[in-house]
Design an enzyme around this catalytic site. Structure first.
Site, PDB file in Angstrom:
ATOM      1  N   LEU A 116      21.176  38.801  26.747  1.00 39.12           N
ATOM      2  CA  LEU A 116      20.764  40.187  26.943  1.00 39.12           C
ATOM      3  C   LEU A 116      19.975  40.230  28.247  1.00 39.12           C
ATOM      4  CD1 LEU A 116      19.404  41.204  23.390  1.00 39.12           C
ATOM      5  CD2 LEU A 116      21.622  41.796  24.376  1.00 39.12           C
ATOM      6  N   ASP A 117      20.095  41.325  28.998  1.00 41.69           N
ATOM      7  CA  ASP A 117      19.289  41.483  30.212  1.00 41.69           C
ATOM      8  C   ASP A 117      17.805  41.408  29.857  1.00 41.69           C
ATOM      9  OD1 ASP A 117      21.612  41.858  31.629  1.00 41.69           O
ATOM     10  OD2 ASP A 117      21.408  44.031  31.801  1.00 41.69           O
ATOM     11  N   THR A 118      17.006  41.041  30.826  1.00 38.87           N
ATOM     12  CA  THR A 118      15.562  40.908  30.608  1.00 38.87           C
ATOM     13  C   THR A 118      14.969  42.180  30.001  1.00 38.87           C
ATOM     14  OG1 THR A 118      15.318  39.328  32.413  1.00 38.87           O
ATOM     15  CG2 THR A 118      13.336  40.516  31.753  1.00 38.87           C
TER      16      THR A 118
END
Length: 220
Positions: free
Chosen positions: A55-57
């Site tokens: 997942l993106d940050t």
């Protein structure tokens, strides 16, 4: 006890509610990441768990971790074979003219010294498909449910900008970065079928920063 909420647990899998702002992988410039919590997330097991996907940050919500190498291999194949059901919630900078639809775009990665790398819609890119539906409106923004068929990098973010014509609120790469302290995207649900064990099903509650903008958690 762990600082990170656990949404599902059995002998081969964990699904955690990843906090927004916590990178899955260690940033090149250093700093904290999910790996710092692996010791806690062993929960008595000999091995530390391994993330199956990313997942993106900025993205909060459901993240699947495998508790042994065999399950990591099986779960990774499930993602590759597109049998995993993923449900995301996102807040747009505006309200689309339609209430639901499907976005199909080919995506490619570009890079520049000034802006770094990002994804763009490009005919020679890899195909990507996202189904979407507006499920709420508040303050001139739409709460949208996304169900991606593919798992391209930044897929939902670029689909909002290039497919819906409006980026996610707070997105600094595909939008202005204004209106929210982060890119408003949340991995709300994850369903992973298994052959000889019950299906992994997890859902992550609506984040506080979504609630603060006037949205309430909706039924599945």
């Amino acid at each position: 006890m762990t600082d990170i909420p656990i949404l599902f647990e059995d002998g081969e899998a964990l699904v955690i509610n990843k906090p927004a702002g916590l990178p899955v992988d260690r940033p090149k410039k250093g700093g904290r990441c999910l790996e710092d919590h692996f010791e806690q997330l062993r929960l008595g097991f000999q091995r530390e768990p391994s993330p199956v996907h990313r997942l993106d940050t900025d993205t909060s919500g459901c993240l699947l971790l495998a508790r042994n190498p065999k399950s990591l291999k099986r779960f990774s194949k499930a993602f590759e074979d597109r049998v995993v059901e993923k449900r995301y919630l996102g807040i747009l900078t505006g309200i689309p003219s339609e209430t639901e639809g499907t976005i199909e775009l080919s995506l490619a990665k570009i890079s520049s010294a000034e802006k770094g790398w990002r994804m763009i819609a490009a005919k020679k890119g890899k195909p990507s498909v996202t189904h979407w539906k507006v499920i709420g409106e508040s303050g001139g923004h739409a709460l949208v449910e996304f169900r991606p068929e593919t798992g391209r990098t930044h897929q939902i973010r670029i689909h909002c900008e290039a497919g819906l014509g409006m980026p996610l609120l707070g997105d600094p790469v595909y939008g202005s970065g204004k209106g929210a302290p982060r890119t408003m995207l949340h991995a709300a649900g994850l369903v992973v079928p298994r052959e000889k064990k019950p299906t992994i099903e997890a859902s992550a509650p609506m984040p506080r920063d979504f609630l603060a903008l006037g949205f309430t958690d909706s039924p599945e």
